[in-house]
Motif scaffolding. Sequence first.
Motif: not given
Length: 144
Positions: A10, A14, A96, A100, A108, A111, A135, A137
Amino acid sequence: MSGFTAYTRAMKWLYATLTTAPISGILGVYEFAAPEGSTDASSVWIEIEAMNPGDDVGVVGEQRVWTEFAFLVHAVKRGRSTVALESVADEIDNRLHRKSGTTSDGRVISSTQTSETRDSWLVQGVEYRGLGGIYSLIVQPLNA
């Protein structure tokens, strides 16, 4: 299935999502906090912080189907106003919210911003402001 640490996948996603195309005026993107001494009064940066330990939502036998996290992602600046952070917070959300993607060995699935945040704090007499969002996730191994 071999071991899978969802948190690092993750965080990689990010970081890549926020840095692959530079955001104008940003000093950097940091996990938790900018390194001491790396910022000055004019700096704007992004901090990412996990707000929960990660919940394994889908598990079938030994197979982890996905892990869900809540991350605080916000623009930070010294000073007393969040207005100066508006364009960076908007760009964070553009990159975000409802997105994905994949890392080399994880994905992910989604998100989604679940809430907007604004923060203020004081460190050794210096005021800071933060503006961004929480967020949610959903992360899973590529072989799930």
